[in-house]
Write an enzyme that holds these catalytic residues in place. Structure first.
Site, PDB file in Angstrom:
ATOM      1  N   LYS A 135     -30.373 -51.171  11.861  1.00  8.85           N
ATOM      2  CA  LYS A 135     -30.780 -52.421  11.220  1.00  8.85           C
ATOM      3  C   LYS A 135     -31.444 -52.102   9.886  1.00  8.85           C
ATOM      4  O   LYS A 135     -32.543 -51.577   9.841  1.00  8.85           O
ATOM      5  CB  LYS A 135     -31.757 -53.211  12.090  1.00  8.85           C
ATOM      6  CG  LYS A 135     -31.938 -54.650  11.581  1.00  8.85           C
ATOM      7  CD  LYS A 135     -33.267 -55.249  11.916  1.00  8.85           C
ATOM      8  CE  LYS A 135     -34.357 -54.917  10.929  1.00  8.85           C
ATOM      9  NZ  LYS A 135     -34.192 -55.556   9.602  1.00  8.85           N
ATOM     10  N   GLU A 180     -41.701 -42.421  10.511  1.00  6.90           N
ATOM     11  CA  GLU A 180     -42.039 -41.929   9.170  1.00  6.90           C
ATOM     12  C   GLU A 180     -42.656 -43.111   8.449  1.00  6.90           C
ATOM     13  O   GLU A 180     -41.963 -44.069   8.100  1.00  6.90           O
ATOM     14  CB  GLU A 180     -40.783 -41.413   8.467  1.00  6.90           C
ATOM     15  CG  GLU A 180     -41.096 -40.575   7.239  1.00  6.90           C
ATOM     16  CD  GLU A 180     -41.013 -41.372   5.955  1.00  6.90           C
ATOM     17  OE1 GLU A 180     -42.093 -41.817   5.479  1.00  6.90           O
ATOM     18  OE2 GLU A 180     -39.910 -41.551   5.431  1.00  6.90           O
ATOM     19  N   CYS A 210     -42.809 -43.843  -0.193  1.00  2.00           N
ATOM     20  CA  CYS A 210     -43.880 -43.533   0.761  1.00  2.00           C
ATOM     21  C   CYS A 210     -44.638 -42.270   0.368  1.00  2.00           C
ATOM     22  O   CYS A 210     -45.821 -42.127   0.687  1.00  2.00           O
ATOM     23  CB  CYS A 210     -43.309 -43.405   2.174  1.00  2.00           C
ATOM     24  SG  CYS A 210     -41.860 -42.345   2.288  1.00  2.00           S
ATOM     25  N   GLU A 251     -52.360 -47.870   0.843  1.00  2.00           N
ATOM     26  CA  GLU A 251     -51.066 -47.689   0.194  1.00  2.00           C
ATOM     27  C   GLU A 251     -50.689 -48.975  -0.530  1.00  2.00           C
ATOM     28  O   GLU A 251     -50.548 -50.032   0.085  1.00  2.00           O
ATOM     29  CB  GLU A 251     -49.998 -47.332   1.230  1.00  2.00           C
ATOM     30  CG  GLU A 251     -48.631 -47.094   0.621  1.00  2.00           C
ATOM     31  CD  GLU A 251     -47.576 -46.772   1.659  1.00  2.00           C
ATOM     32  OE1 GLU A 251     -46.725 -45.908   1.403  1.00  2.00           O
ATOM     33  OE2 GLU A 251     -47.597 -47.400   2.740  1.00  2.00           O
TER      34      GLU A 251
END
Length: 840
Positions: free
Chosen positions: A215, A289, A323, A420
């Site tokens: 997906k 991750e 990331c 982040e």
């Protein structure tokens, strides 16, 4: 000059632009150094979209599947807001259809000869290369990143991964001979690198014989659909790779499907935590991750001009939507002002604009909601009194763009320093010493990546080893290759994408079948509740002395304490529990551990960890041999104790002691033979893979094989430099506790091995809830396994549980080997470029 805001430029407009500029003299052009547009044609992408009538369904079992009456998403080009097409919002029956196709395909795909699977994956690589330009333009239009990045980075890395894992498919029967495919993989990938991150999961999964239902993100589904089409063109059997589109909730449906055997996820830490909870107690394997706040450390010994360009690649590559983005700039105080000035000057030449214009440095943010999130972070910095600098050589008036941003004068606790941002925003802080730089770098809940900039190689390597992150680059940033695994520590997740280490995420031990526990609901608030022990006068087995003048005299009471910090300690609550013989007689008392005992043990474990990690591997091996030697000297004593506790025969217990000695020798041998290797990446230099310890591991041992189970779990953990808080068998702990004297007289530092006793589930509760334990191993009940996995999501710690199933600890296939090495280590890759002699 102004940037082109559209996704394409037609030929007439280009000619008009050239004509308009032709009045400039050559001297004028050299004086202004202005850019003309260099648009990449999008006609092939537009034709492909038209072929599908700009309406995409799922790709299942080798063909498009478009059920009628479904809701759809509009897919827009972030650079100009134009609608490209629609994709389908999947529903539960679509997941059912896709998983069913993947399950059916797995029965044949997993049985194919390795060479045949290698041929299929090689064919995919070749066909992606044939359509590389189409993929590059489509990814740029769908995501908003510049065409230069998709052409020069994303698509070449995709191709490289398929070629690399075609090789691993070929070698899987030898290099991975003790492992087999898991089954159906549910892959969920984000919008920042739609095709590349998909490939990082698909290629190793196929190499090991798995099938995949993937997906993609709802914003950026097109390259995944195109890849499915290209895989069919390349001859991949139907059902091996399936793509379904939908919302985040639809992704959860996929992850929760009972016939999905493993979930592979890349995305935010928050969603990763939700998936960990969703899959808890199901027997599914999972790899995560997740987010990052990666440090970019500049020492005064660095080449500052090179470091400035490194910052550009670290944070403004893909609009900072990476990331591993080097979003936390740490600069040594002696060059801090000079470096910030250079960086600001560089930004005055930075160009932001149309993703298909090859003169642009940065493209568009993927969606308006993400752009608003970035702006909210920047505003919070302004509100806190930080200095915000934004400048670029050009910036479009329309489209979903955000300027490259530098924030200074921030505090270490500032939101923009800790969180982040996932946008083109860099925060900068000064540091004085290397030790302070490491401290600032590790002052985060994340641990994905980082870079070190200095001409002093010794300093670079030492700092790289001290940063707690999965990938460290020296004088570079954001380098990726199929031969080197990528993944994080701490709340950046666990598992690796890439390299041989990436294969283990899509494999299970050959002897094992996927656990399918009942996964019944449990009351998390009441789990682990225990009632402390009371007197056992009615069934005591009172020991008496034998022989000599003291015959018949009661033996002196011996109640076992805990062992932590290198010494025996009384339990905090001073409660004890009776340990009984196989006939139900109380033969001894042991301490009943609680939350404070866990806290104390974890504290001393962390104090011991740095020194233990620096011990020579040879020294750790000698300690293992010493333990084996001492158990051998007391072989009969240990066997008798086992027999009294378990009721097993003398021969059976002697065999368990012998196997425990043998297992200590086995792990002593591995003390200096699993440190890592040099990865064969495309880097001109050395990419060094290091098997680092996980950290502090909480271990709850099985009740079967009380000594062998304890040794089999303790030895690999400490021999690979972890520290442990270990709970021996709840009902038969004495064999492990009899090792106290051995530990006290060995060279093992206090705090490396810490032993608590009591209720397994009660102690498991506090171990898994502890925020400074990096992994928990639980060998107990189904309910306990579910609890450990569920609660581990709070800080994304690793887990290893048995779902209530027994293991044959006496069997080397199940009681030792690569599975244990996988659990006791985490991979760090350090990238060290060269170029002083041969720059090209």
């Amino acid at each position: 000059m102004a940037a082109t805001t559209g996704a394409t430029s037609s030929a007439p407009s280009q000619s008009a632009t050239v004509a308009a500029e032709s009045t400039e003299s050559i001297a004028d052009i050299f004086a202004s150094m202005s850019y003309g547009p260099a648009p990449e044609a999008d006609n092939v992408v537009q034709a492909w979209l038209e072929d599908k009538k700009r309406a995409f369904g799922h790709f299942i079992d080798g063909k498009y599947h478009q059920p009628a009456g479904r809701k759809v998403y509009e897919v827009k080009n972030p650079a100009n807001g134009k609608v490209l097409c629609t994709t389908m919002r999947g529903e539960s029956e679509d997941v059912e259809l896709a998983v069913k196709a993947a399950r059916k395909a797995h029965t044949t795909w997993s049985k194919l000869a390795p060479h045949v699977r290698a041929r299929h994956i090689y064919s995919i690589a070749r066909h992606v290369q044939k359509h590389a330009r189409l993929f590059s333009v489509l990814e740029s239009m769908d995501n908003g990143k510049t065409f230069r990045e998709t052409r020069d980075a994303d698509i070449p890395i995709v191709v490289r991964h398929f070629y690399h894992y075609a090789g691993w498919a070929q070698l899987s029967d030898t290099e991975m001979r003790n492992w087999k495919s898991i089954g159906v993989i549910g892959g969920i990938v984000p919008w920042n690198f739609p095709l590349m991150l998909l490939t990082w999961k698909l290629a190793p999964a196929l190499a090991m014989g798995n099938t995949v239902v993937l997906k993609p993100a709802s914003y950026t589904s097109l390259s995944a659909i195109l890849l499915a089409e290209v895989c069919a063109e390349a001859g991949l059997p139907p059902g091996v790779f399936n793509v379904v589109t939908g919302s985040g909730a639809f992704g959860s449906m996929l992850a929760a499907h009972p016939d999905v055997d493993k979930v592979a996820f890349t995305g935010s830490t928050l969603v990763g935590q939700k998936l960990r909870k969703l899959t808890a107690g199901t027997g599914k394997k999972i790899s995560l991750e997740l987010g990052g706040k990666s440090p970019f450390i500049v020492f005064d010994s660095a080449d500052l001009d090179s470091a400035v360009e490194g910052v550009v690649n670290a944070i403004w590559f893909n609009q900072g939507q990476v990331c591993s983005a080097g979003s936390k700039l740490l600069v040594q105080e002696t060059v801090y002002d000079k470096f910030i000035d250079k960086l600001k000057e560089r930004l005055t030449h930075f160009r932001v604009g149309s993703s298909l214009d090859k003169t642009m440095d940065m493209g568009a943010i993927v969606d308006e909601s993400q752009r608003a999130s970035v702006e909210e972070f920047v505003q919070s910095a302004r509100d806190e009194g930080a200095e915000v600098y934004q400048a670029s050589a050009c910036f479009p008036s329309a489209g979903c763009f955000y300027p490259p941003t530098l924030i200074t004068k921030v505090q270490t606790v500032s939101k923009v320093v800790q969180e982040e941002i996932f946008g083109p925003v860099l925060v900068a802080l000064p540091f004085r010493t290397a030790k302070e730089a490491v401290s600032l770098a590790n002052n985060t809940r994340y641990g994905l990546a980082g870079s070190v900039w200095t001409e002093n190689v010794s300093l670079a390597l030492e700092v790289a080893l001290l940063i707690k992150a999965g990938a460290i680059w020296v004088n570079a940033h954001n380098l990726f290759d199929a031969a080197a695994g990528f993944g994080g520590y701490k709340e950046s997740g666990f598992g690796r994408d890439g390299g041989k280490e990436g294969l283990y995420e899509y494999a299970m031990p050959r002897w094992e079948e996927r656990p399918r526990p009942a996964n019944e609901d449990i009351d998390y608030s009441k789990f682990g509740a225990t009632l402390q022990g009371r007197p056992t006068y009615a069934d005591n087995l009172l020991p008496v002395l034998e022989g000599g003048s003291a015959a018949g005299v009661p033996a002196i009471d011996h109640t076992y304490k805990f062992y932590y910090g290198g010494a025996q300690k009384r339990p905090d609550a001073t409660y004890v529990r009776a340990i009984k013989t196989s006939e139900g007689k109380a033969m001894a008392h042991v301490g009943e551990g609680n939350r404070k005992d866990v806290r104390n043990a974890v504290e001393v474990a962390h104090k011991a960890a740095p020194g233990w990690g620096k011990r020579a591997a040879y020294n750790r091996a000698q300690i293992m041999y010493y333990l084996a030697e001492n158990i051998e000297l007391r072989r009969q004593e240990f066997a008798d104790r086992l027999s009294l506790q378990t009721g097993r025969t003398a021969d059976s217990c002697l065999n368990e002691v012998s196997l425990s000695i043998q297992r200590l020798f086995y792990w002593a041998a591995y003390a200096d033979k699993y440190g890592g290797t040099v990865q064969e990446t495309t880097l001109y230099g050395a990419t060094v893979k290091i098997h680092e310890p996980v950290g502090v591991i909480g271990i709850l041992c099985p009740d079967e094989y009380p000594l062998l189970g304890f040794v089999s779990l303790l030895a690999p953990a400490i021999v690979r430099a972890n520290c442990v808080v270990i709970v021996p068998s709840e009902i038969h702990p004495l064999s492990a506790l009899d090792l106290y004297q051995v530990f006290e007289t060995s060279d093992i530092p206090g705090g490396v091995v810490n032993i608590l006793t009591g209720s397994k589930d009660h102690l498991a509760k506090y171990l898994v809830e502890h925020q400074d334990i990096q992994s928990v191993w639980y060998f107990g009940s189904e309910a306990g396994s579910k609890y450990v996995e569920y609660v581990s999501a709070e800080n994304v710690k690793r887990t290893w549980v048995n779902y209530g199933l027994s293991r044959k600890w006496e069997d080397p296939e199940q009681g030792e080997g690569e599975e244990f090495l996988y659990q006791v280590t985490q991979v760090k890759n350090i990238w060290i470029p060269m170029g002083d002699i041969f720059a090209n």
